[in-house]
Structure formats: structure tokens, C-alpha cells
Design a protein around this motif. Structure first.
Motif, short mmCIF file in Angstrom:
data_model
loop_
_atom_site.label_atom_id
_atom_site.label_comp_id
_atom_site.label_asym_id
_atom_site.label_seq_id
_atom_site.Cartn_x
_atom_site.Cartn_y
_atom_site.Cartn_z
N ILE A 1 3.62 20.30 9.68
CA ILE A 1 3.37 19.04 10.38
C ILE A 1 3.32 17.89 9.37
N ALA A 2 2.57 18.08 8.29
CA ALA A 2 2.44 17.03 7.27
C ALA A 2 3.80 16.68 6.67
N ASN A 3 4.58 17.68 6.33
CA ASN A 3 5.90 17.43 5.75
C ASN A 3 6.82 16.73 6.74
N TYR A 4 6.78 17.15 8.00
CA TYR A 4 7.62 16.55 9.04
C TYR A 4 7.26 15.08 9.25
N LEU A 5 5.96 14.80 9.29
CA LEU A 5 5.51 13.43 9.53
C LEU A 5 5.43 12.59 8.25
N GLU A 6 5.63 13.24 7.11
CA GLU A 6 5.53 12.60 5.80
C GLU A 6 4.17 11.94 5.62
N LEU A 7 3.13 12.76 5.89
CA LEU A 7 1.75 12.32 5.75
C LEU A 7 0.96 13.34 4.95
N SER A 8 0.01 12.86 4.16
CA SER A 8 -0.84 13.81 3.44
C SER A 8 -1.77 14.48 4.44
N ILE A 9 -2.16 15.70 4.12
CA ILE A 9 -3.10 16.42 4.99
C ILE A 9 -4.43 15.69 5.02
N ASP A 10 -4.84 15.11 3.91
CA ASP A 10 -6.07 14.32 3.89
C ASP A 10 -6.01 13.20 4.93
N TYR A 11 -4.86 12.55 5.03
CA TYR A 11 -4.70 11.47 6.01
C TYR A 11 -4.75 12.02 7.44
N ILE A 12 -4.06 13.11 7.67
CA ILE A 12 -4.02 13.70 9.01
C ILE A 12 -5.42 14.09 9.49
N VAL A 13 -6.21 14.73 8.62
CA VAL A 13 -7.54 15.19 9.04
C VAL A 13 -8.59 14.10 8.94
N GLY A 14 -8.21 12.92 8.48
CA GLY A 14 -9.11 11.77 8.50
C GLY A 14 -10.08 11.69 7.33
N THR A 15 -9.79 12.37 6.22
CA THR A 15 -10.69 12.25 5.07
C THR A 15 -10.33 11.07 4.18
N THR A 16 -9.20 10.42 4.47
CA THR A 16 -8.83 9.20 3.77
C THR A 16 -7.99 8.32 4.69
N ASP A 17 -8.01 7.03 4.42
CA ASP A 17 -7.15 6.10 5.15
C ASP A 17 -5.85 5.83 4.40
N ASP A 18 -5.76 6.38 3.19
CA ASP A 18 -4.57 6.18 2.36
C ASP A 18 -3.66 7.39 2.48
N ASN A 19 -2.40 7.13 2.77
CA ASN A 19 -1.42 8.21 2.86
C ASN A 19 -0.70 8.32 1.52
N ASN A 20 -1.14 9.26 0.70
CA ASN A 20 -0.49 9.51 -0.58
C ASN A 20 0.36 10.77 -0.46
N PHE A 21 1.36 10.69 0.41
CA PHE A 21 2.16 11.87 0.74
C PHE A 21 3.02 12.33 -0.41
N LYS A 22 2.93 13.62 -0.67
CA LYS A 22 3.86 14.35 -1.53
C LYS A 22 4.20 15.60 -0.74
N ARG A 23 5.47 15.94 -0.67
CA ARG A 23 5.89 17.10 0.12
C ARG A 23 5.19 18.35 -0.40
#
Length: 141
Positions: free
Chosen positions: A49-71
Motif C-alpha cells: 500500500i505504501a509503495n503504491y501510494l508513494e507514502l511512508s508507513i509513518d505517514y500512513i499510520v499517523g506518526t508523522t505529518d511529513d511524508n518522507n517516502f522511500k520505496r
């Protein structure tokens, strides 16, 4: 426990995507999403899901407001090694870590030999060490 279904659904809506998009793109099996309100997704599902949406897991689960996505790598072979580095750098025994987080020593051993923890356990571990989830997981170079 977080309602991962709600968290992921909010993000899908923000991104203009649907649960059907996850199914059509082979990110999730049909109807598997609906179990996320009762049980945490597997780490593999969350990574897809994270890779598909290009979002960090931290962002998805709400532990950060910053999306520092790395595949993320789908096969996580270094989780235990990363956990051990954190644990030993803070001089926390395995017994204390297991006790503090309610983890059985058997689970700890399983992780050593390649079984992935649930995403909810990874969230708990990241909170315990006050780190980002990405510090526990492998990303692609």
C-alpha cells in the motif's frame, strides 16, 4: 489498536483512489481490506500500500505529518538486525524489551529467522525507541 482501515481509507480518498484500485492493481486481495478495521494488515500488505501510494508507513499510520517516502523492499530481511542495533545501542536487554512491549521471546526468535512482525507491533517498537518506522525497515536504494 489503530483502525488501519480508517487510516488507509482516509488517505485513499485524499489521493483520489479507492479500495477497488488497490484490488485492481493487485495490491490487496479482493475484500481483504475490510479486515483492517479489526486486525492490523500484514507488513507485506502495508508495504504494498505504501509503495503504491508513494507514502511512508509513518505517514500512513499517523506518526508523522511529513511524508518522507522511500520505496520499501517487499522482503524485509534486516528488521531483526535493525532492531538489535537499536536495542544494543541503548543497552536494553531482550528480556526488558519483551517485557516492556508484551512481546514473547518466541516472537523475538521468529523475527530473528525472518518472520515479519505485524505492522501494529512495528508501530509499538518505533514508539518505544522514539524512532521512525523507516529506521526499522529496509528501503530500496
Amino acid at each position: 489498536m489503530s483502525n488501519y482501515g480508517e487510516l488507509i481509507l482516509e488517505i485513499l480518498i485524499e489521493k483520489g483512489k479507492t479500495i477497488k484500485d488497490l484490488e485492481r492493481n493487485n495490491i490487496l486481495a479482493k475484500n481483504s481490506f475490510y479486515s483492517f478495521s479489526k486486525t492490523a494488515p500484514s507488513l507485506a500488505s502495508m508495504i504494498k500500500i505504501a509503495n503504491y501510494l508513494e507514502l511512508s508507513i509513518d505517514y500512513i499510520v499517523g506518526t508523522t505529518d511529513d511524508n518522507n517516502f522511500k520505496r520499501y523492499k517487499l522482503k524485509q530481511t534486516k528488521f531483526y538486525e535493525n532492531l538489535e542495533k537499536m536495542r544494543s545501542s541503548l543497552n536494553i536487554s531482550k528480556l526488558k524489551l519483551c517485557s516492556d512491549l508484551g512481546i514473547s521471546r518466541t516472537n523475538f526468535s521468529r523475527w530473528k529467522y525472518g518472520t515479519a512482525p505485524s505492522i501494529s507491533k512495528i508501530v509499538d517498537i518505533a514508539k518505544y525507541f522514539e524512532c521512525n518506522i523507516d529506521e526499522l525497515l529496509e528501503t530500496e536504494k
